[in-house]
Scaffold this motif. Structure first.
Motif, PDB file in Angstrom:
ATOM      1  N   GLU A  73       0.828  -1.213   0.000  1.00 12.00           N
ATOM      2  CA  GLU A  73       0.000   0.000   0.000  1.00 12.00           C
ATOM      3  C   GLU A  73       0.861   1.262   0.000  1.00 12.00           C
ATOM      4  O   GLU A  73       0.539   2.241  -0.687  1.00 12.00           O
ATOM      5  N   LEU A  74       1.949   1.260   0.755  1.00  8.13           N
ATOM      6  CA  LEU A  74       2.870   2.411   0.736  1.00  8.13           C
ATOM      7  C   LEU A  74       3.389   2.641  -0.681  1.00  8.13           C
ATOM      8  O   LEU A  74       3.486   3.781  -1.145  1.00  8.13           O
ATOM      9  N   TYR A  75       3.706   1.561  -1.384  1.00  8.86           N
ATOM     10  CA  TYR A  75       4.189   1.684  -2.768  1.00  8.86           C
ATOM     11  C   TYR A  75       3.087   2.194  -3.692  1.00  8.86           C
ATOM     12  O   TYR A  75       3.318   3.100  -4.496  1.00  8.86           O
ATOM     13  N   ARG A  76       1.880   1.652  -3.545  1.00 13.15           N
ATOM     14  CA  ARG A  76       0.756   2.104  -4.383  1.00 13.15           C
ATOM     15  C   ARG A  76       0.483   3.596  -4.188  1.00 13.15           C
ATOM     16  O   ARG A  76       0.179   4.307  -5.134  1.00 13.15           O
ATOM     17  N   GLN A  77       0.625   4.054  -2.954  1.00 17.04           N
ATOM     18  CA  GLN A  77       0.343   5.459  -2.636  1.00 17.04           C
ATOM     19  C   GLN A  77       1.567   6.358  -2.825  1.00 17.04           C
ATOM     20  O   GLN A  77       1.492   7.558  -2.543  1.00 17.04           O
ATOM     21  N   ARG A  78       2.689   5.764  -3.270  1.00 14.87           N
ATOM     22  CA  ARG A  78       3.931   6.517  -3.528  1.00 14.87           C
ATOM     23  C   ARG A  78       4.464   7.192  -2.262  1.00 14.87           C
ATOM     24  O   ARG A  78       4.984   8.292  -2.292  1.00 14.87           O
ATOM     25  N   TYR A  79       4.343   6.501  -1.128  1.00 10.35           N
ATOM     26  CA  TYR A  79       4.876   7.013   0.135  1.00 10.35           C
ATOM     27  C   TYR A  79       6.396   6.859   0.108  1.00 10.35           C
ATOM     28  O   TYR A  79       6.909   5.769  -0.123  1.00 10.35           O
ATOM     29  N   PRO A  80       7.155   7.933   0.354  1.00  8.89           N
ATOM     30  CA  PRO A  80       8.608   7.854   0.172  1.00  8.89           C
ATOM     31  C   PRO A  80       9.362   7.131   1.297  1.00  8.89           C
ATOM     32  O   PRO A  80       9.219   7.452   2.477  1.00  8.89           O
ATOM     33  N   ILE A  81      10.128   6.138   0.898  1.00  9.77           N
ATOM     34  CA  ILE A  81      11.045   5.416   1.785  1.00  9.77           C
ATOM     35  C   ILE A  81      12.370   5.327   1.024  1.00  9.77           C
ATOM     36  O   ILE A  81      12.414   4.809  -0.090  1.00  9.77           O
ATOM     37  N   GLU A  82      13.436   5.832   1.638  1.00  3.89           N
ATOM     38  CA  GLU A  82      14.689   5.958   0.892  1.00  3.89           C
ATOM     39  C   GLU A  82      15.382   4.631   0.606  1.00  3.89           C
ATOM     40  O   GLU A  82      15.741   4.339  -0.530  1.00  3.89           O
ATOM     41  N   LEU A  83      15.589   3.806   1.623  1.00  3.45           N
ATOM     42  CA  LEU A  83      16.285   2.530   1.472  1.00  3.45           C
ATOM     43  C   LEU A  83      15.578   1.452   2.278  1.00  3.45           C
ATOM     44  O   LEU A  83      15.044   1.736   3.351  1.00  3.45           O
ATOM     45  N   VAL A  84      15.593   0.212   1.769  1.00  2.00           N
ATOM     46  CA  VAL A  84      15.050  -0.939   2.508  1.00  2.00           C
ATOM     47  C   VAL A  84      16.024  -2.096   2.289  1.00  2.00           C
ATOM     48  O   VAL A  84      15.927  -2.831   1.313  1.00  2.00           O
ATOM     49  N   ARG A  85      16.992  -2.226   3.218  1.00  2.00           N
ATOM     50  CA  ARG A  85      18.020  -3.252   3.103  1.00  2.00           C
ATOM     51  C   ARG A  85      18.179  -4.001   4.425  1.00  2.00           C
ATOM     52  O   ARG A  85      17.964  -3.424   5.489  1.00  2.00           O
ATOM     53  N   PRO A  86      18.594  -5.269   4.399  1.00  2.00           N
ATOM     54  CA  PRO A  86      18.845  -5.992   5.643  1.00  2.00           C
ATOM     55  C   PRO A  86      19.993  -5.348   6.430  1.00  2.00           C
ATOM     56  O   PRO A  86      20.936  -4.824   5.840  1.00  2.00           O
ATOM     57  N   ILE A  87      19.930  -5.417   7.734  1.00  2.00           N
ATOM     58  CA  ILE A  87      20.954  -4.825   8.604  1.00  2.00           C
ATOM     59  C   ILE A  87      22.316  -5.464   8.357  1.00  2.00           C
ATOM     60  O   ILE A  87      23.358  -4.846   8.594  1.00  2.00           O
ATOM     61  N   SER A  88      22.328  -6.691   7.856  1.00  2.00           N
ATOM     62  CA  SER A  88      23.594  -7.383   7.575  1.00  2.00           C
ATOM     63  C   SER A  88      24.430  -6.637   6.540  1.00  2.00           C
ATOM     64  O   SER A  88      25.659  -6.750   6.528  1.00  2.00           O
ATOM     65  N   GLU A  89      23.788  -5.858   5.675  1.00  2.00           N
ATOM     66  CA  GLU A  89      24.530  -5.083   4.682  1.00  2.00           C
ATOM     67  C   GLU A  89      25.295  -3.923   5.315  1.00  2.00           C
ATOM     68  O   GLU A  89      26.114  -3.282   4.662  1.00  2.00           O
ATOM     69  N   TYR A  90      25.013  -3.661   6.577  1.00  2.00           N
ATOM     70  CA  TYR A  90      25.724  -2.614   7.322  1.00  2.00           C
ATOM     71  C   TYR A  90      26.556  -3.237   8.447  1.00  2.00           C
ATOM     72  O   TYR A  90      26.829  -2.593   9.452  1.00  2.00           O
ATOM     73  N   GLY A  91      26.940  -4.498   8.261  1.00  2.00           N
ATOM     74  CA  GLY A  91      27.748  -5.186   9.259  1.00  2.00           C
ATOM     75  C   GLY A  91      27.022  -5.375  10.578  1.00  2.00           C
ATOM     76  O   GLY A  91      27.648  -5.397  11.634  1.00  2.00           O
ATOM     77  N   ASP A  92      25.689  -5.500  10.523  1.00  2.00           N
ATOM     78  CA  ASP A  92      24.840  -5.628  11.713  1.00  2.00           C
ATOM     79  C   ASP A  92      25.000  -4.427  12.651  1.00  2.00           C
ATOM     80  O   ASP A  92      24.787  -4.545  13.857  1.00  2.00           O
ATOM     81  N   ASP A  93      25.365  -3.284  12.084  1.00  2.00           N
ATOM     82  CA  ASP A  93      25.588  -2.053  12.859  1.00  2.00           C
ATOM     83  C   ASP A  93      24.373  -1.138  12.698  1.00  2.00           C
ATOM     84  O   ASP A  93      24.190  -0.512  11.653  1.00  2.00           O
ATOM     85  N   ASP A  94      23.560  -1.068  13.746  1.00  2.00           N
ATOM     86  CA  ASP A  94      22.325  -0.297  13.703  1.00  2.00           C
ATOM     87  C   ASP A  94      22.579   1.188  13.443  1.00  2.00           C
ATOM     88  O   ASP A  94      21.855   1.828  12.688  1.00  2.00           O
ATOM     89  N   GLU A  95      23.606   1.739  14.063  1.00  2.00           N
ATOM     90  CA  GLU A  95      23.918   3.160  13.875  1.00  2.00           C
ATOM     91  C   GLU A  95      24.256   3.468  12.416  1.00  2.00           C
ATOM     92  O   GLU A  95      23.758   4.436  11.852  1.00  2.00           O
ATOM     93  N   ARG A  96      25.084   2.654  11.808  1.00  2.00           N
ATOM     94  CA  ARG A  96      25.427   2.852  10.389  1.00  2.00           C
ATOM     95  C   ARG A  96      24.196   2.769   9.504  1.00  2.00           C
ATOM     96  O   ARG A  96      24.019   3.559   8.572  1.00  2.00           O
ATOM     97  N   SER A  97      23.342   1.800   9.781  1.00  2.00           N
ATOM     98  CA  SER A  97      22.121   1.625   9.004  1.00  2.00           C
ATOM     99  C   SER A  97      21.205   2.840   9.135  1.00  2.00           C
ATOM    100  O   SER A  97      20.679   3.348   8.149  1.00  2.00           O
ATOM    101  N   MET A  98      21.041   3.329  10.367  1.00  2.00           N
ATOM    102  CA  MET A  98      20.176   4.489  10.590  1.00  2.00           C
ATOM    103  C   MET A  98      20.744   5.745   9.939  1.00  2.00           C
ATOM    104  O   MET A  98      20.007   6.541   9.364  1.00  2.00           O
ATOM    105  N   GLN A  99      22.055   5.943  10.018  1.00  2.00           N
ATOM    106  CA  GLN A  99      22.660   7.121   9.407  1.00  2.00           C
ATOM    107  C   GLN A  99      22.468   7.130   7.897  1.00  2.00           C
ATOM    108  O   GLN A  99      22.377   8.191   7.284  1.00  2.00           O
ATOM    109  N   ALA A 100      22.361   5.945   7.301  1.00  2.00           N
ATOM    110  CA  ALA A 100      22.117   5.833   5.861  1.00  2.00           C
ATOM    111  C   ALA A 100      20.633   6.015   5.524  1.00  2.00           C
ATOM    112  O   ALA A 100      20.249   5.954   4.360  1.00  2.00           O
TER     113      ALA A 100
END
Length: 197
Positions: A73-100
């Motif tokens: 529904e978010l996609y149908r309504q064009r609601y903006p979300i910048e990135l959607v990636r698993p935390i593992s792509e940031y070395g399981d580092d929550d801070e790095r993921s959030m800063q991105a």
């Protein structure tokens, strides 16, 4: 080098490498609480410029149907979300993921400042556009603790800026309709990025 180039030219090999990349990205070497069953969702989303992206969410199976419907529904309504990636792509580092400004769900970690496991460690919480929707807490000495640390410009929720979650927007309404709690409704800590079930 020549072998690698030949492999990359072969459509079947490219497909296999892409699948392997997704599998590696969704696996984490971190521990996982007993009884937690994870699922991997592939979702479409648009960024603030309206560009469509493919995203991956690792979550608890108990909320995978909810997240699939919400993100559709978010996609149908064009609601903006910048990135959607698993935390593992940031070395399981929550801070790095959030800063991105990465939207993610499963992350085996404790609640910041405590020894208790976060709902993220069970895959039952998701952080949406976290840079623009920081977690904010006033310390006993009066200073503000902000997570991510680069989220300070977005603490004042009266200001207008992109990717901001409010009680009136579509993201909030969709999650609340499916029984999720919003961290922006909490009393002492305000976690504007956070939805949990």
């Amino acid at each position: 080098m020549r072998i690698c180039m030949m492999e990359m030219r072969c459509p079947t090999k490219r497909w296999l490498l892409a699948v392997l990349g997704v599998l590696l990205a969704t696996c984490t070497i971190s521990a996982q609480p007993a009884g937690v069953k994870l699922d991997t969702l592939h979702v479409r989303h648009v960024d603030y410029q309206g560009v469509t992206h493919e995203g991956t969410i690792v979550c608890n199976r108990a909320i995978s149907a909810d997240l699939r419907e919400i993100f559709a529904e978010l996609y149908r309504q064009r609601y903006p979300i910048e990135l959607v990636r698993p935390i593992s792509e940031y070395g399981d580092d929550d801070e790095r993921s959030m800063q991105a400004n990465n939207t993610s769900c499963y992350c085996y970690r404790q609640i910041a400042g405590s020894k208790k496991l976060s709902k993220h460690a069970q895959g039952l919480a998701i952080d949406i556009n976290p840079l623009y929707n920081p977690c904010v807490k006033r310390r006993s000495d009066g200073r503000l603790w902000v997570q991510p640390s680069t989220g300070q410009p977005y603490v004042d929720r009266k200001k207008s800026f992109r990717y901001k979650i409010t009680r009136n927007d579509l993201c909030y309404r969709l999650f609340k309709a499916r029984g999720f709690k919003w961290g922006g409704d909490w009393r002492t800590t305000k976690d504007y990025q956070h939805f949990e079930k």
